[in-house]
Write a protein that holds these residues in place. Structure first.
Motif, short mmCIF file in Angstrom:
data_model
loop_
_atom_site.label_atom_id
_atom_site.label_comp_id
_atom_site.label_asym_id
_atom_site.label_seq_id
_atom_site.Cartn_x
_atom_site.Cartn_y
_atom_site.Cartn_z
N GLN A 140 0.82 -1.22 0.00
CA GLN A 140 0.00 0.00 0.00
C GLN A 140 0.86 1.27 0.00
OE1 GLN A 140 -2.45 -0.56 3.48
NE2 GLN A 140 -4.23 -1.13 2.21
N ILE A 141 2.11 1.14 0.32
CA ILE A 141 3.00 2.32 0.41
C ILE A 141 3.75 2.46 -0.91
CG2 ILE A 141 4.96 3.35 1.58
CD1 ILE A 141 4.10 1.75 4.07
N ILE A 142 3.60 3.60 -1.55
CA ILE A 142 4.29 3.88 -2.82
C ILE A 142 5.27 5.03 -2.56
CG2 ILE A 142 4.01 4.68 -5.18
CD1 ILE A 142 1.16 3.60 -5.06
N GLU A 143 6.52 4.78 -2.89
CA GLU A 143 7.54 5.83 -2.70
C GLU A 143 7.74 6.57 -4.00
OE1 GLU A 143 11.16 4.67 -0.85
OE2 GLU A 143 10.16 3.47 0.67
N ILE A 144 7.81 7.87 -3.91
CA ILE A 144 8.01 8.74 -5.07
C ILE A 144 9.44 9.26 -5.00
CG2 ILE A 144 7.26 10.86 -6.20
CD1 ILE A 144 4.52 10.35 -4.93
N PRO A 145 10.18 9.16 -6.09
CA PRO A 145 11.59 9.60 -6.05
C PRO A 145 11.70 11.10 -5.78
CG PRO A 145 10.95 9.04 -8.30
CD PRO A 145 9.81 8.66 -7.41
N ASP A 146 12.72 11.45 -5.00
CA ASP A 146 12.95 12.86 -4.62
C ASP A 146 13.68 13.57 -5.75
OD1 ASP A 146 13.20 15.19 -3.23
OD2 ASP A 146 14.93 14.53 -2.06
N TYR A 151 8.49 19.72 -2.10
CA TYR A 151 7.15 19.15 -2.14
C TYR A 151 6.96 18.40 -3.46
CZ TYR A 151 6.29 23.35 -4.89
OH TYR A 151 6.36 24.34 -5.82
N VAL A 152 5.92 17.60 -3.52
CA VAL A 152 5.63 16.80 -4.71
C VAL A 152 4.23 17.20 -5.19
CG1 VAL A 152 5.27 14.47 -5.59
CG2 VAL A 152 7.04 14.90 -3.89
N ARG A 153 4.09 17.40 -6.49
CA ARG A 153 2.79 17.69 -7.08
C ARG A 153 2.27 16.43 -7.77
NH1 ARG A 153 4.21 23.46 -9.77
NH2 ARG A 153 4.17 24.63 -7.84
N GLN A 154 1.04 16.14 -7.50
CA GLN A 154 0.44 14.95 -8.12
C GLN A 154 -0.53 15.45 -9.19
OE1 GLN A 154 -1.37 12.30 -5.36
NE2 GLN A 154 -2.36 11.07 -6.96
N TYR A 155 -0.25 15.11 -10.45
CA TYR A 155 -1.09 15.54 -11.55
C TYR A 155 -2.13 14.49 -11.95
CZ TYR A 155 2.24 19.36 -12.03
OH TYR A 155 3.03 20.44 -11.79
N ALA A 156 -1.93 13.25 -11.54
CA ALA A 156 -2.87 12.19 -11.91
C ALA A 156 -2.89 11.16 -10.78
CB ALA A 156 -2.46 11.55 -13.23
N ASP A 157 -3.86 10.25 -10.83
CA ASP A 157 -3.92 9.19 -9.82
C ASP A 157 -2.76 8.24 -10.02
OD1 ASP A 157 -6.19 10.16 -8.67
OD2 ASP A 157 -7.55 9.01 -9.98
N ILE A 158 -2.30 7.70 -8.91
CA ILE A 158 -1.18 6.77 -8.96
C ILE A 158 -1.73 5.37 -9.19
CG2 ILE A 158 0.73 5.81 -7.62
CD1 ILE A 158 0.86 8.45 -6.12
N GLN A 159 -1.23 4.68 -10.21
CA GLN A 159 -1.66 3.34 -10.58
C GLN A 159 -0.62 2.34 -10.09
OE1 GLN A 159 -4.57 2.78 -12.14
NE2 GLN A 159 -4.97 4.96 -12.12
N LYS A 160 -1.15 1.18 -9.70
CA LYS A 160 -0.25 0.12 -9.25
C LYS A 160 0.33 -0.59 -10.41
CE LYS A 160 -2.02 -1.16 -4.83
NZ LYS A 160 -2.47 -2.24 -4.04
#
Length: 160
Positions: A140-146, A151-160
């Motif tokens: 359930q935990i998704i890491e986003i590269p730094d 801060y991180v902007r999310q433009y779309a839903d994250i897909q598995k």
């Protein structure tokens, strides 16, 4: 040779008499008469001219000296004023630094009080029992590269 001795003695007594003085009214009459009758040394023409020039100041020289004194006075007054303002600034800075230190101490004390008043176990209990929250499961935990930004902007839903 006797003449030389007499001349030498006379020079010695003249030298002695020139430096001789009596305190009070017991001055010898012949010493006073000799001093009055002694011819004064003749000064050279250049020396007399220099002394005469030194006695008289022309108007331009007096104005120059007055202007120099005024300028010197202004410089000294401005120096004292700058020194005074520096001293005042230093006192003001030290006062403000003490206020900053006092405020930091108050902030640290308040932060310590807040942190000690928060009971993390109570928050966990309320979150699990009353709000129905659960711990995250594997996957359930998704890491986003730094990327170096804060801060991180999310433009779309994250897909598995």
């Amino acid at each position: 040779m006797a003449a030389n001795r007499t001349a030498g003695r006379r020079a010695d007594t003249t030298q002695y008499r020139k430096n001789y003085y009596v305190n009070g009214s017991a001055v010898r009459k012949d010493d006073v008469r000799r001093q009055i009758e002694e011819p004064k040394k003749q000064l050279s023409h250049t020396t007399r001219k220099n002394r005469e020039r030194a006695r008289h100041m022309n108007l331009a020289y007096v104005f120059f000296l007055a202007a120099a004194m005024v300028v010197t006075g202004c410089v000294l007054i401005s120096y004292i004023w700058v020194q005074s303002s520096i001293t005042t600034s230093i006192k003001r800075i030290s006062y403000l630094e003490s206020q900053v230190n006092n405020q930091k101490l108050k902030n640290d004390e308040t932060l310590g009080r807040i942190e000690s008043s928060v009971d993390l176990e109570e928050i966990r209990r309320i979150a699990i029992t009353e709000l129905g929250m659960v711990y995250a499961q594997e996957g359930q935990i998704i890491e986003i590269p730094d990327e170096g930004s804060d801060y991180v902007r999310q433009y779309a839903d994250i897909q598995k």
